[in-house]
Write a protein that holds these residues in place. Structure first.
Motif, PDB file in Angstrom:
ATOM      1  N   VAL A  22      51.135  21.959  30.873  1.00  0.00           N
ATOM      2  CA  VAL A  22      51.513  22.813  32.001  1.00  0.00           C
ATOM      3  C   VAL A  22      50.280  23.565  32.498  1.00  0.00           C
ATOM      4  CG1 VAL A  22      52.885  24.817  32.706  1.00  0.00           C
ATOM      5  CG2 VAL A  22      53.903  23.056  31.242  1.00  0.00           C
ATOM      6  N   ILE A  23      49.524  24.111  31.548  1.00  0.00           N
ATOM      7  CA  ILE A  23      48.299  24.837  31.913  1.00  0.00           C
ATOM      8  C   ILE A  23      47.290  23.891  32.553  1.00  0.00           C
ATOM      9  CG2 ILE A  23      46.324  26.116  30.977  1.00  0.00           C
ATOM     10  CD1 ILE A  23      48.367  27.317  28.933  1.00  0.00           C
ATOM     11  N   GLY A  24      47.167  22.686  32.020  1.00  0.00           N
ATOM     12  CA  GLY A  24      46.255  21.698  32.601  1.00  0.00           C
ATOM     13  C   GLY A  24      46.655  21.310  34.017  1.00  0.00           C
ATOM     14  N   LEU A  25      47.933  21.097  34.240  1.00  0.00           N
ATOM     15  CA  LEU A  25      48.433  20.769  35.577  1.00  0.00           C
ATOM     16  C   LEU A  25      48.206  21.931  36.535  1.00  0.00           C
ATOM     17  CD1 LEU A  25      49.945  18.713  37.341  1.00  0.00           C
ATOM     18  CD2 LEU A  25      52.079  19.750  36.551  1.00  0.00           C
ATOM     19  N   GLN A  26      48.464  23.125  36.048  1.00  0.00           N
ATOM     20  CA  GLN A  26      48.255  24.322  36.862  1.00  0.00           C
ATOM     21  C   GLN A  26      46.769  24.492  37.196  1.00  0.00           C
ATOM     22  OE1 GLN A  26      49.718  27.796  34.857  1.00  0.00           O
ATOM     23  NE2 GLN A  26      50.172  28.840  36.770  1.00  0.00           N
ATOM     24  N   ALA A  27      45.904  24.278  36.216  1.00  0.00           N
ATOM     25  CA  ALA A  27      44.463  24.411  36.442  1.00  0.00           C
ATOM     26  C   ALA A  27      43.960  23.354  37.417  1.00  0.00           C
ATOM     27  CB  ALA A  27      43.708  24.318  35.115  1.00  0.00           C
ATOM     28  N   ALA A  28      44.428  22.129  37.283  1.00  0.00           N
ATOM     29  CA  ALA A  28      44.002  21.064  38.202  1.00  0.00           C
ATOM     30  C   ALA A  28      44.447  21.373  39.634  1.00  0.00           C
ATOM     31  CB  ALA A  28      44.573  19.721  37.749  1.00  0.00           C
ATOM     32  N   THR A  29      45.654  21.860  39.778  1.00  0.00           N
ATOM     33  CA  THR A  29      46.152  22.240  41.103  1.00  0.00           C
ATOM     34  C   THR A  29      45.323  23.385  41.666  1.00  0.00           C
ATOM     35  OG1 THR A  29      48.379  21.531  40.495  1.00  0.00           O
ATOM     36  CG2 THR A  29      48.183  23.014  42.386  1.00  0.00           C
ATOM     37  N   ALA A  30      45.030  24.371  40.818  1.00  0.00           N
ATOM     38  CA  ALA A  30      44.243  25.525  41.258  1.00  0.00           C
ATOM     39  C   ALA A  30      42.855  25.090  41.717  1.00  0.00           C
ATOM     40  CB  ALA A  30      44.139  26.560  40.147  1.00  0.00           C
ATOM     41  N   VAL A  31      42.239  24.155  41.010  1.00  0.00           N
ATOM     42  CA  VAL A  31      40.914  23.667  41.407  1.00  0.00           C
ATOM     43  C   VAL A  31      40.984  23.020  42.791  1.00  0.00           C
ATOM     44  CG1 VAL A  31      39.155  21.908  40.900  1.00  0.00           C
ATOM     45  CG2 VAL A  31      39.966  23.426  39.088  1.00  0.00           C
ATOM     46  N   GLY A  32      42.016  22.232  43.031  1.00  0.00           N
ATOM     47  CA  GLY A  32      42.183  21.616  44.340  1.00  0.00           C
ATOM     48  C   GLY A  32      42.383  22.644  45.445  1.00  0.00           C
ATOM     49  N   VAL A  33      43.220  23.632  45.178  1.00  0.00           N
ATOM     50  CA  VAL A  33      43.496  24.674  46.171  1.00  0.00           C
ATOM     51  C   VAL A  33      42.244  25.504  46.437  1.00  0.00           C
ATOM     52  CG1 VAL A  33      44.823  26.783  46.606  1.00  0.00           C
ATOM     53  CG2 VAL A  33      45.965  24.771  45.676  1.00  0.00           C
ATOM     54  N   VAL A  34      41.550  25.903  45.394  1.00  0.00           N
ATOM     55  CA  VAL A  34      40.326  26.704  45.557  1.00  0.00           C
ATOM     56  C   VAL A  34      39.265  25.905  46.324  1.00  0.00           C
ATOM     57  CG1 VAL A  34      38.384  27.730  44.301  1.00  0.00           C
ATOM     58  CG2 VAL A  34      40.723  28.254  43.624  1.00  0.00           C
ATOM     59  N   THR A  35      39.142  24.623  46.018  1.00  0.00           N
ATOM     60  CA  THR A  35      38.182  23.785  46.734  1.00  0.00           C
ATOM     61  C   THR A  35      38.516  23.753  48.223  1.00  0.00           C
ATOM     62  OG1 THR A  35      37.793  22.422  44.778  1.00  0.00           O
ATOM     63  CG2 THR A  35      37.219  21.450  46.924  1.00  0.00           C
ATOM     64  N   PHE A  36      39.785  23.567  48.544  1.00  0.00           N
ATOM     65  CA  PHE A  36      40.196  23.555  49.949  1.00  0.00           C
ATOM     66  C   PHE A  36      39.884  24.892  50.611  1.00  0.00           C
ATOM     67  CE2 PHE A  36      43.287  24.492  53.259  1.00  0.00           C
ATOM     68  CZ  PHE A  36      43.076  23.426  54.113  1.00  0.00           C
ATOM     69  N   ILE A  37      40.255  25.986  49.961  1.00  0.00           N
ATOM     70  CA  ILE A  37      40.052  27.326  50.527  1.00  0.00           C
ATOM     71  C   ILE A  37      38.566  27.597  50.770  1.00  0.00           C
ATOM     72  CG2 ILE A  37      40.181  29.797  49.993  1.00  0.00           C
ATOM     73  CD1 ILE A  37      42.888  29.200  48.638  1.00  0.00           C
ATOM     74  N   LEU A  38      37.739  27.289  49.788  1.00  0.00           N
ATOM     75  CA  LEU A  38      36.314  27.599  49.905  1.00  0.00           C
ATOM     76  C   LEU A  38      35.581  26.709  50.905  1.00  0.00           C
ATOM     77  CD1 LEU A  38      35.367  28.418  46.211  1.00  0.00           C
ATOM     78  CD2 LEU A  38      35.801  29.998  48.107  1.00  0.00           C
TER      79      LEU A  38
END
Length: 125
Positions: free
Chosen positions: A96-112
């Motif tokens: 769950v943490i891994g899935l959440q972290a992978a999603t967060a990396v994608g979202v942060v990449t898009f935002i930045l």
């Protein structure tokens, strides 16, 4: 179909307004969805939302420049980090943490990778 778009628009506005106060609920994506929905159901509500002094600027920034204001970027990243931290503190399963972290990396990449204003590095007025 018009009533469905209208209902989705008001639901999105409601969630967007809640997102102003609740740190883990995003505001701008819901406002963009509301503007999209109102554009298909009510020109009056669409114009009200886009011209609203508080709710309108993020919609206009996105439409005109594909931009996310610096303050919104920071808030989004803090919320993502907080959600991940809460999951870690709660002892969630590793997957769950891994899935959440992978999603967060994608979202942060898009935002930045989005500009912060009309010209990269400037805050819209």
């Amino acid at each position: 179909m018009r009533l469905i778009w209208l209902g989705l628009g008001w639901l999105s506005v409601s969630l967007g307004v809640l997102g102003i106060a609740l740190p883990l609920l995003p505001t701008t994506p819901f406002l963009l969805l509301a503007a999209y929905s109102f554009a298909r159901s009510s020109q009056r509500f669409h114009d009200w939302l886009v011209e609203h002094p508080r709710l309108g600027p993020p919609i206009r920034d996105w439409r005109e420049h594909g931009a996310i204001r610096r303050r919104a970027k920071v808030a989004a990243m803090v919320a993502l980090a907080a959600a991940l931290g809460i999951s870690l503190a709660a002892g969630m399963a590793w997957w769950v943490i891994g899935l959440q972290a992978a999603t967060a990396v994608g979202v942060v990449t898009f935002i930045l990778t989005r500009p912060s204003g009309p010209r990269e590095g400037t805050e819209p007025q």
